[in-house]
Design an enzyme around this catalytic site. Structure first.
Site, PDB file in Angstrom:
ATOM      1  N   HIS A 356      38.239  11.145  19.159  1.00  0.00           N
ATOM      2  CA  HIS A 356      38.265  12.586  19.437  1.00  0.00           C
ATOM      3  C   HIS A 356      38.236  12.835  20.947  1.00  0.00           C
ATOM      4  CE1 HIS A 356      36.993  12.811  15.141  1.00  0.00           C
ATOM      5  NE2 HIS A 356      37.858  13.820  15.175  1.00  0.00           N
ATOM      6  N   HIS A 398      41.323  22.261  19.769  1.00  0.00           N
ATOM      7  CA  HIS A 398      40.624  22.206  18.474  1.00  0.00           C
ATOM      8  C   HIS A 398      39.468  21.209  18.400  1.00  0.00           C
ATOM      9  CE1 HIS A 398      42.787  18.521  17.571  1.00  0.00           C
ATOM     10  NE2 HIS A 398      41.971  18.375  16.552  1.00  0.00           N
ATOM     11  N   ASP A 399      39.396  20.236  19.315  1.00  0.00           N
ATOM     12  CA  ASP A 399      38.259  19.291  19.277  1.00  0.00           C
ATOM     13  C   ASP A 399      37.512  19.270  20.599  1.00  0.00           C
ATOM     14  OD1 ASP A 399      38.047  18.277  16.694  1.00  0.00           O
ATOM     15  OD2 ASP A 399      39.692  16.848  16.982  1.00  0.00           O
TER      16      ASP A 399
HETATM   17 ZN   LIG Z   1      41.072  16.739  15.555  1.00  0.00          ZN
END
Ligand SMILES: [Zn+2]
Length: 614
Positions: A356, A398-399
């Site tokens: 991530h 989004h992360d």
């Molecule tokens: Zn992701």
């Protein structure tokens, strides 16, 4: 906005291979029957009742009723006008013809009431008390019309009654005109499958029995994937799966803006010229720009290579490219240096996790663009620049700030983030919240600053919804609802269903590794499992239960991926294929990749055997 999930639910869904769709059927039946029907307060309709409901709610019937109300209005107008213009004898001569027409219209209104009563039952139909009055007025009107037709000589008493009757007709007309509202509400009417899925999702939230929740997940999955009557697993019968996919495409996906090949080529060439002419102001390294111009919508672009080509700033440069490519500088009324500044801050916020990290964010934004552009979601959803910006920004942020730990871990370890977000989609709440704070905390990088407030609110809402949709805890139920929307007769990819599909574009891009080339996919797999295993080590140290896939001594990488493809990624992209037919040529990649992992299962078994803990 999204239904909340319990800890254990989140844990099992975050670890995708633990998807619990394969539930013992006998157990499932027993448990479902135990659900007290009365408590749920839900009337079940017969098939023919439902058919009548659908019929009444259909566009054609609604439009016909509206046409009839229109005709009724004209008729009343004519009657009132003639009454004023003509003397009594002349009026009586023409009024009988008009009364016959009115009788016809009133009979149709009566029929409409009868069908409604049959379809919903008296109790539900007359829940709206005004409908009782409507029925009375229609019956009275009917009585007066018949009376007029039978005896046209009118006494004084009758004349008074007729005056009241005239008033009633106008009242009825106003009430009937409200049918117009049905055109607006018709768009919110859902299919029975959708209603069932929503109901099950709600039911799941109030149940405490974990096994029952798993059973409900199973039901949601089967209903949502149209697998109620299917034997065996989806992947064991590709022909059947494809038949379903084709069926959900038939006549459902309306491509409004179809360009010819020549027009498309011309458009692309023009776009390329423009981007080349403008690239200097963006300061995108030339080698990367060359790749992006040729391959910006390619599924097989190598994210690691792109990131290397610009000194580890792949995310920033990719977003600048998109802003130029889709004219987003104009949408946000912002200069490229603000956009660069913003995404530099976003990029810095991505921690150096094995998986991530900023390259994953870049890869997800890139995959979103592939679905928007190559798979033609822009045309099918009739996305404007604002929508495109929302999808790409959601992919990029989004992360943000992902700690390399799952929501379940954060909740179980009483992490501050879990406390802040009340255990609800903890990370998915955290990522966009931080990214909006970046903008509003520093004017120099605030890409939202020049947006008109209402526009900003819409963009903000859309981005937040898309990031929330990446929470795996809601994967099964949301996918089921989306599938049922795609199959619904009133499916509108460019209207009321657009945001839901945009959510799916971001969520599917987030789990899209198995759809890429095996070489890239394998790298991502090793990274994600490295991250999971680091979490598993922490859980072991803290004495917490080790999450699924997080035990480096028991997780077979190849086996895990086979399950991930079967239960998460393939159903997700089957749904994507349901509204993006252009995705078809890429759909088989997953099977090819799955076959490769299957060949490797034995190899990883031996690896595991050699590293057992002392
Ligand atoms: Zn992701």
């Amino acid at each position: 906005m999204l239904p909340s999930g319990s800890d254990s639910q989140q844990r099992s869904l975050e670890n995708p291979d633990k998807q619990t769709m394969r539930v013992d059927s006998t157990k499932r039946n027993d448990k479902l029957i135990e659900v007290p029907r009365k408590k749920l307060n839900m009337r079940l309709y017969t098939e023919s009742e439902q058919k009548f409901q659908d019929y009444i709610n259909s566009k054609i019937v609604t439009i016909s009723i509206i046409a009839l109300v229109g005709a009724y209005a004209i008729l009343i107008f004519i009657i009132v006008a003639l009454e004023e213009l003509l003397d009594e004898t002349e009026f009586i001569n023409v009024s009988s013809i008009l009364s016959w027409i009115e009788l016809g219209i009133l009979i149709i209104f009566i029929l409409e009431i009868f069908v409604g009563l049959y379809a919903w039952g008296i109790k539900k139909y007359y829940k709206d008390k005004w409908l009782i009055l409507d029925t009375l007025i229609i019956l009275l009107s009917l009585f007066f019309v018949i009376f007029e037709l039978a005896d046209q000589k009118t006494s004084n008493v009758i004349k008074v009654i007729q005056a009241v009757f005239r008033f009633l007709r106008i009242f009825l007309l106003i009430r009937k005109a409200q049918t117009f509202r049905r055109l607006a509400t018709i768009s919110t009417i859902s299919t029975p499958a959708e209603k069932i899925v929503r109901f099950l999702a709600e039911l799941k939230e109030v149940l405490e029995d974990e096994n029952m929740k798993l059973d409900i997940n199973y039901c949601i999955d089967k209903i949502g994937n149209n697998q109620l009557y299917q034997m065996g697993k989806l992947d064991e019968d590709n022909a059947e799966a494809m038949a379903w996919l084709n069926q959900s495409q038939q006549g459902k996906t309306e491509v409004k803006k179809v360009l010819t090949n020549e027009q498309q080529q011309q458009q692309q060439q023009q776009q390329q010229k423009k981007v080349i002419a403008n690239f200097q102001k963006l300061n995108i390294p030339k080698r990367l720009l060359d790749i992006l111009i040729k391959q910006h919508d390619d599924l097989y672009i190598d994210p690691f290579e792109c990131d290397k080509l610009c000194g580890g700033e792949g995310l920033v440069n990719l977003m600048l490219f998109f802003f130029e490519n889709y004219n987003l500088f104009d949408v946000f009324l912002i200069k490229p240096k603000v956009v660069r500044g913003y995404f530099e801050e976003v990029m810095k916020g991505y921690l150096d996790n094995p998986y991530h990290n900023k390259v994953h964010a870049q890869d997800v934004a890139q995959t979103c663009n592939f679905l928007l552009s190559k798979c033609k979601f822009i045309e099918i959803g009739q996305l404007d620049e604002q929508d495109i910006a929302c999808v790409l920004i959601a992919g990029a942020i989004h992360d943000y700030g992902h700690p390399g730990l799952t929501n379940a871990f954060l909740i179980n370890s009483r992490n501050e983030l879990a406390l802040t977000y009340n255990d609800q989609s903890v990370l998915e709440m955290f990522h966009p919240s931080q990214c909006f704070k970046i903008a509003w905390g520093n004017q120099k990088v605030n890409i939202f600053e020049n947006l008109q407030f209402q526009k900003y609110r819409r963009i903000r809402e859309s981005i937040i919804l898309m990031v929330l949709s990446t929470d795996m805890a809601h994967h099964a139920s949301e996918l089921a609802i989306t599938n049922s929307r795609i199959a619904a007769p009133d499916f509108e990819p460019n209207g009321k269903d657009k945001q839901r599909l945009m959510d799916l574009i971001v969520h599917s891009s987030d789990v899209s590794n198995p759809t890429k080339s095996f070489e890239i996919y394998k790298q991502w797999t090793e990274k994600v499992l490295t991250e999971f295993w680091l979490q598993g080590d922490k859980e072991r140290d803290l004495g917490l239960p080790i999450s699924y896939l997080c035990n480096r001594y028991t997780t077979n990488m190849a086996e895990a991926q086979v399950g991930f493809i079967d239960y998460v990624v393939k159903p997700t992209f089957a749904c994507v294929l349901g509204f993006l037919p252009a995705y078809e040529p890429f759909f088989q990649n997953m099977d090819k990749n799955k076959a490769k992992w299957q060949e490797l299962i034995e190899y990883y078994k031996q690896q595991l055997a050699s590293i057992q803990p002392k």
